[in-house]
Design a protein around this motif. Structure first.
Motif, PDB file in Angstrom:
ATOM      1  N   ILE A 117      44.439  41.359  46.397  1.00 43.21           N
ATOM      2  CA  ILE A 117      45.075  40.042  46.484  1.00 43.21           C
ATOM      3  C   ILE A 117      45.078  39.561  47.934  1.00 43.21           C
ATOM      4  N   ASP A 118      45.464  40.437  48.855  1.00 43.98           N
ATOM      5  CA  ASP A 118      45.504  40.063  50.271  1.00 43.98           C
ATOM      6  C   ASP A 118      44.117  39.681  50.788  1.00 43.98           C
ATOM      7  N   ARG A 119      43.101  40.418  50.351  1.00 46.26           N
ATOM      8  CA  ARG A 119      41.733  40.174  50.787  1.00 46.26           C
ATOM      9  C   ARG A 119      41.204  38.830  50.268  1.00 46.26           C
ATOM     10  N   CYS A 120      41.636  38.444  49.065  1.00 47.42           N
ATOM     11  CA  CYS A 120      41.137  37.214  48.427  1.00 47.42           C
ATOM     12  C   CYS A 120      41.929  35.965  48.800  1.00 47.42           C
ATOM     13  N   ARG A 121      43.135  36.136  49.305  1.00 46.31           N
ATOM     14  CA  ARG A 121      44.005  34.994  49.614  1.00 46.31           C
ATOM     15  C   ARG A 121      43.336  34.063  50.627  1.00 46.31           C
ATOM     16  N   GLY A 122      43.427  32.761  50.378  1.00 47.05           N
ATOM     17  CA  GLY A 122      42.872  31.768  51.280  1.00 47.05           C
ATOM     18  C   GLY A 122      41.411  31.432  51.011  1.00 47.05           C
ATOM     19  N   ARG A 123      40.822  32.070  50.022  1.00 49.41           N
ATOM     20  CA  ARG A 123      39.436  31.775  49.664  1.00 49.41           C
ATOM     21  C   ARG A 123      39.426  30.837  48.458  1.00 49.41           C
ATOM     22  N   PRO A 124      38.302  30.148  48.233  1.00 52.42           N
ATOM     23  CA  PRO A 124      38.251  29.229  47.084  1.00 52.42           C
ATOM     24  C   PRO A 124      38.265  29.950  45.731  1.00 52.42           C
ATOM     25  N   TRP A 125      37.750  31.170  45.706  1.00 54.30           N
ATOM     26  CA  TRP A 125      37.800  31.942  44.462  1.00 54.30           C
ATOM     27  C   TRP A 125      38.218  33.354  44.781  1.00 54.30           C
ATOM     28  N   PRO A 126      39.064  33.974  44.009  1.00 49.19           N
ATOM     29  CA  PRO A 126      39.731  33.445  42.820  1.00 49.19           C
ATOM     30  C   PRO A 126      40.855  32.481  43.198  1.00 49.19           C
ATOM     31  N   PRO A 127      41.189  31.594  42.264  1.00 50.59           N
ATOM     32  CA  PRO A 127      42.252  30.623  42.553  1.00 50.59           C
ATOM     33  C   PRO A 127      43.608  31.310  42.742  1.00 50.59           C
ATOM     34  N   ALA A 128      44.495  30.623  43.437  1.00 48.28           N
ATOM     35  CA  ALA A 128      45.825  31.159  43.732  1.00 48.28           C
ATOM     36  C   ALA A 128      46.578  31.534  42.456  1.00 48.28           C
ATOM     37  N   GLN A 129      46.386  30.781  41.375  1.00 46.51           N
ATOM     38  CA  GLN A 129      47.068  31.090  40.101  1.00 46.51           C
ATOM     39  C   GLN A 129      46.638  32.452  39.569  1.00 46.51           C
ATOM     40  N   LEU A 130      45.353  32.765  39.684  1.00 44.68           N
ATOM     41  CA  LEU A 130      44.862  34.058  39.217  1.00 44.68           C
ATOM     42  C   LEU A 130      45.408  35.196  40.083  1.00 44.68           C
ATOM     43  N   LEU A 131      45.468  34.979  41.388  1.00 43.60           N
ATOM     44  CA  LEU A 131      46.030  35.999  42.279  1.00 43.60           C
ATOM     45  C   LEU A 131      47.505  36.251  41.956  1.00 43.60           C
ATOM     46  N   ALA A 155      48.953  35.746  39.046  1.00 43.86           N
ATOM     47  CA  ALA A 155      48.987  36.430  37.744  1.00 43.86           C
ATOM     48  C   ALA A 155      48.676  37.914  37.912  1.00 43.86           C
ATOM     49  N   ALA A 156      47.721  38.244  38.765  1.00 38.79           N
ATOM     50  CA  ALA A 156      47.380  39.653  39.016  1.00 38.79           C
ATOM     51  C   ALA A 156      48.538  40.380  39.692  1.00 38.79           C
ATOM     52  N   ARG A 157      49.255  39.683  40.558  1.00 37.32           N
ATOM     53  CA  ARG A 157      50.373  40.307  41.277  1.00 37.32           C
ATOM     54  C   ARG A 157      51.506  40.715  40.336  1.00 37.32           C
ATOM     55  N   VAL A 158      51.772  39.912  39.303  1.00 40.59           N
ATOM     56  CA  VAL A 158      52.899  40.186  38.410  1.00 40.59           C
ATOM     57  C   VAL A 158      52.493  40.877  37.106  1.00 40.59           C
ATOM     58  N   ALA A 159      51.196  40.982  36.841  1.00 33.70           N
ATOM     59  CA  ALA A 159      50.734  41.601  35.591  1.00 33.70           C
ATOM     60  C   ALA A 159      50.988  43.105  35.608  1.00 33.70           C
ATOM     61  N   PRO A 160      51.265  43.691  34.451  1.00 37.14           N
ATOM     62  CA  PRO A 160      51.432  45.150  34.406  1.00 37.14           C
ATOM     63  C   PRO A 160      50.105  45.848  34.714  1.00 37.14           C
ATOM     64  N   SER A 161      50.209  47.059  35.245  1.00 38.87           N
ATOM     65  CA  SER A 161      49.024  47.857  35.566  1.00 38.87           C
ATOM     66  C   SER A 161      48.944  49.052  34.632  1.00 38.87           C
ATOM     67  N   PHE A 162      47.725  49.459  34.348  1.00 40.11           N
ATOM     68  CA  PHE A 162      47.492  50.590  33.456  1.00 40.11           C
ATOM     69  C   PHE A 162      46.409  51.488  34.033  1.00 40.11           C
ATOM     70  N   LEU A 163      46.493  52.766  33.729  1.00 34.49           N
ATOM     71  CA  LEU A 163      45.429  53.713  34.038  1.00 34.49           C
ATOM     72  C   LEU A 163      44.728  54.044  32.735  1.00 34.49           C
ATOM     73  N   VAL A 164      43.414  54.159  32.790  1.00 35.49           N
ATOM     74  CA  VAL A 164      42.625  54.534  31.618  1.00 35.49           C
ATOM     75  C   VAL A 164      41.839  55.803  31.937  1.00 35.49           C
ATOM     76  N   PRO A 165      41.574  56.638  30.934  1.00 29.61           N
ATOM     77  CA  PRO A 165      40.890  57.918  31.169  1.00 29.61           C
ATOM     78  C   PRO A 165      39.392  57.740  31.364  1.00 29.61           C
ATOM     79  N   ALA A 166      39.004  57.363  32.561  1.00 25.20           N
ATOM     80  CA  ALA A 166      37.585  57.112  32.824  1.00 25.20           C
ATOM     81  C   ALA A 166      36.844  58.368  33.230  1.00 25.20           C
ATOM     82  N   GLY A 167      37.422  59.175  34.086  1.00 25.20           N
ATOM     83  CA  GLY A 167      36.713  60.338  34.598  1.00 25.20           C
ATOM     84  C   GLY A 167      35.655  59.910  35.594  1.00 25.20           C
ATOM     85  N   HIS A 168      35.050  60.857  36.252  1.00 20.75           N
ATOM     86  CA  HIS A 168      34.018  60.577  37.246  1.00 20.75           C
ATOM     87  C   HIS A 168      33.060  61.753  37.260  1.00 20.75           C
TER      88      HIS A 168
END
Length: 143
Positions: free
Chosen positions: A109-123, A125-138
């Motif tokens: 979010i900090d890296r994208c702030r002040g740029r034309p994309w993504p819009p401030a509304q999306l940033l 939304a990402a800030r307040v959205a819940p976060s999840f971990l998924v079992p991806a493995g590597h």
């Protein structure tokens, strides 16, 4: 939980471990006791494994195998990456809710702030959205 201070009695607590040996945005999940803020030391379930004979971790591969087993009497299993499903054209992924936002999200979010994309509304939304971990493995790590 990202920090020990986030431990909560009566909850299934998993401590997110990350060090220089983990790829970016990949965590090992250490199992913590439900009724005391201490690490689990014994393997009590097939979805757990031990790292370096000390830490008891949740295995992403065994979680996917558990999902396959639970779905096995519902038809053919379709496994695609981290998705395990018995319904054609559906991707079903087990996800674990994180109690607090990940630092990687705020960094993005900090890296994208002040740029034309993504819009401030999306940033926002990402800030307040819940976060999840998924079992991806590597492929480069054993756990």
């Amino acid at each position: 939980m990202a920090y020990w201070r986030d431990w909560e009695a009566g909850m299934e607590n998993l401590l997110m471990l990350h060090d220089d040996t983990n790829p970016p945005q990949q965590y090992l999940l250490q199992v913590i006791n439900t009724y005391s803020p201490e690490a689990v030391t014994t393997i009590t379930d097939e979805i757990l494994l031990r790292k370096y004979s000390v830490q008891v971790l949740l295995s992403s591969e065994r979680c996917k195998q558990e999902s396959e087993h639970l779905l096995s009497n519902h038809g053919d299993i379709i496994r695609n990456g981290l998705s395990v499903s018995a319904i054609p054209n559906w991707d079903m992924v087990t996800a674990l809710h994180i109690c607090k936002a990940l630092p990687e999200i705020q960094h993005w979010i900090d890296r994208c702030r002040g740029r034309p994309w993504p819009p401030a509304q999306l940033l926002e939304a990402a800030r307040v959205a819940p976060s999840f971990l998924v079992p991806a493995g590597h492929p480069d790590i054993d756990y």
